[in-house]
Scaffold this active site. Structure first.
Site, PDB file in Angstrom:
ATOM      1  N   SER A  57       0.830  -1.202   0.000  1.00  0.00           N
ATOM      2  CA  SER A  57       0.000   0.000   0.000  1.00  0.00           C
ATOM      3  C   SER A  57       0.873   1.263   0.000  1.00  0.00           C
ATOM      4  CB  SER A  57      -0.957  -0.052   1.197  1.00  0.00           C
ATOM      5  OG  SER A  57      -2.002   0.849   1.053  1.00  0.00           O
TER       6      SER A  57
ATOM      7  N   ASP B 117      -8.760  -4.027  -6.404  1.00  0.00           N
ATOM      8  CA  ASP B 117      -8.309  -3.612  -5.069  1.00  0.00           C
ATOM      9  C   ASP B 117      -9.090  -2.371  -4.679  1.00  0.00           C
ATOM     10  OD1 ASP B 117      -6.866  -2.268  -2.957  1.00  0.00           O
ATOM     11  OD2 ASP B 117      -5.096  -3.443  -3.476  1.00  0.00           O
TER      12      ASP B 117
ATOM     13  N   HIS C  69      -7.141  -6.191  -0.794  1.00  0.00           N
ATOM     14  CA  HIS C  69      -5.969  -5.332  -0.654  1.00  0.00           C
ATOM     15  C   HIS C  69      -4.795  -6.167  -0.177  1.00  0.00           C
ATOM     16  CE1 HIS C  69      -4.003  -1.512  -0.401  1.00  0.00           C
ATOM     17  NE2 HIS C  69      -3.844  -1.551   0.908  1.00  0.00           N
TER      18      HIS C  69
END
Length: 500
Positions: free
Chosen positions: A216, A437, A466
């Site tokens: 991320s 995602d 994710h």
């Protein structure tokens, strides 16, 4: 990305002070003998990592890398050492995302999720609390879970008036952060400075190079490190990419794109279980249920659970398929207007109390880094226009992610331009990206692939949620990324992993 009230790790915005626009040097210490005294980790890290035992130590870095003689702070790092010296090839630094996520226990989390033995043999796994987080000179804006600012994604704006109201909240939060910054650290929380910290840690570990695995926001940090220190970067895996070395307004708005692309997975799941949950017999009906329920809660919240919180909570529950049943139960409860059950949901999804906590620390770091990295628009009309546009093109969440944030009123201006991606370096970057995602849509991986050019390859995974490598369950993604980390085999071309 980080989670607030059950929300996921998201990203935000900037503005403010002065300061030299000359970038501090990218140079850090060269390789030398290890300098870290390893010992027992703090009790909270020990508990979170159990049953895996980690070692912890500290590395001293300057608050201001442009002034190496300035005040210093200690960064805490953790280590899970390779148990096979014959196969050990170096260190693998880890970052869980955020900005604002604690990563000290991340080595243990990856072990628990099945990190392959080849990686455990080949590397010392290095977790850390980056500057400003947890055990590394934590910062605070004095935010509380019962205050007006509860998540790194702004509330859904139903109309122009809601944007105006949120602007007042955002300005108060920016002022509050400035008032609480008694140590002067807040302005120095940037992706570039954190990348410089990584190189200090590399040097303190006695390594000429370091490998890196980031998720991320951790992809932004990893991309910055690989660009600022290309010859000191070894094997770089960036999973769930935000698309650059920083989060800007366009990046924030891409969350809404991600929700549009990932929501159909949940809708299909719920439709197949209509007899149990009653949310719709088709994916289209499930989507209509969501939109109608959110609009109803906008007008008549149930025990404090309004439409904005429903949208944010739904977004968060799309992070992992295992959360789908809980999300379906939540919708049922709110559709029934069950106030008692709704209050129980709120108590489960928010921290109690009114004092600064890890909630405050996480959100404070998120704001500082995103607001310091790049200048964001100051004009409220810019956000009103964006909200109106995204309410139409991304109806599930767009009027939230386009809304105004404290970065429009931030007290510090960026001290240097954001780190530019450097495509002139070793061919050593593997980009891993789920096709659906919610927080970092596939577009982010494509953007980094274009910027890194031939330094990188993009591994697209036919899955939702994710996080793909280790955190997902796709064998192709696991095998391809592991092969790269262990053997150095980057795919010859961009690859798509079929659904597992």
């Amino acid at each position: 990305m980080k989670r607030q009230r059950g929300i996921g790790s998201a990203l935000v915005v900037v503005l403010g002070l002065g300061g030299s626009l000359l970038a501090p040097p990218a140079v850090a210490d060269g390789p030398r003998a290890p300098q870290i005294d390893w010992g027992t980790c703090p009790d909270d890290v020990v508990a979170e990592a159990a049953p895996t035992e980690l070692q912890c130590g500290t590395v001293s870095v300057p608050v201001d890398h442009a002034d190496p003689g300035s005040a210093r702070i200690d960064l805490m790092i953790s280590r899970l050492a390779s148990t096979n010296p014959d196969k050990r090839r170096g260190t693998l630094m880890l970052n869980p995302g955020g900005p604002g996520g604690s990563g000290l226990a991340l080595p243990a989390l990856l072990v628990a999720r099945g990190l392959p033995a080849g990686v455990l043999d080949g590397y010392d796994l290095i977790g850390m609390d980056t500057r400003g987080i947890g055990h590394s000179a934590p910062v605070s804006c004095g935010l509380t879970p019962d205050g007006p600012y509860i998540a790194n994604i702004p509330p859904y704006a139903v109309d122009d008036a809601a944007v105006t109201a949120q602007a007042k909240v955002a300005e108060r939060v920016a002022d509050q952060c400035a008032d609480h910054d008694t140590g002067g650290l807040l302005r120095h929380l940037t992706t570039a400075n954190t990348a410089r910290d990584l190189d200090r840690i590399r040097a303190a570990l006695g390594e000429e190079k370091t490998s890196y695995l980031g998720y991320s926001y951790g992809t932004a940090l990893g991309a910055a490190y690989a660009s600022m220190f290309p010859e000191r970067s070894d094997r770089i895996v960036l999973d769930s990419n935000i698309g650059d070395t920083h989060l800007d307004r366009d990046g924030m708005r891409r969350y809404a794109l991600g929700m549009e692309q990932s929501f159909p997975d949940f809708a299909k799941w719920a439709a197949a279980r209509h007899d149990s949950y009653g949310l719709g017999r088709t994916p289209a009906q499930v989507r209509a249920t969501y939109l109608a329920l959110a609009e109803r809660l906008d007008k008549a919240p149930v025990a404090g659970f309004d439409g904005s919180l429903l949208r944010l909570s739904t977004f968060a529950h799309l992070y992992k398929k295992m959360q789908y049943p809980k999300l379906a139960q939540q919708w049922q409860t709110l559709a029934d207007g069950d106030g008692t059950a709704a209050r129980r949901l709120l108590s489960q999804n928010s921290a109690a109390g009114g004092v600064p906590s890890s909630f405050d620390n996480s959100l404070s770091v998120f704001l500082a880094v995103t607001c310091n990295d790049i200048k964001w628009p100051e004009n409220v009309d810019t956000y009103r226009s964006g909200v109106a546009e995204d309410r139409r093109r991304y109806p599930l969440l767009g009027a939230a992610t386009a809304n105004i944030t404290p970065c429009a009123f931030w007290p510090h201006a960026p001290a240097e331009p954001p780190v530019a991606i450097d495509d002139d370096g070793p061919r050593n970057v593997l980009l891993v990206q789920n096709l659906r995602d919610p927080a970092t849509p596939h577009l982010g991986g494509k953007m980094l692939r274009q910027k890194f050019a031939d330094r990188s390859r993009l591994l697209s995974v036919d899955d939702g949620g994710h996080g793909a490598y280790v955190l997902g369950d796709n064998p192709c993604a696991l095998n391809t990324a592991t092969r790269f980390l262990v053997e150095g085999q980057l795919p010859d071309k961009d690859t798509v992993c079929p659904a597992g």
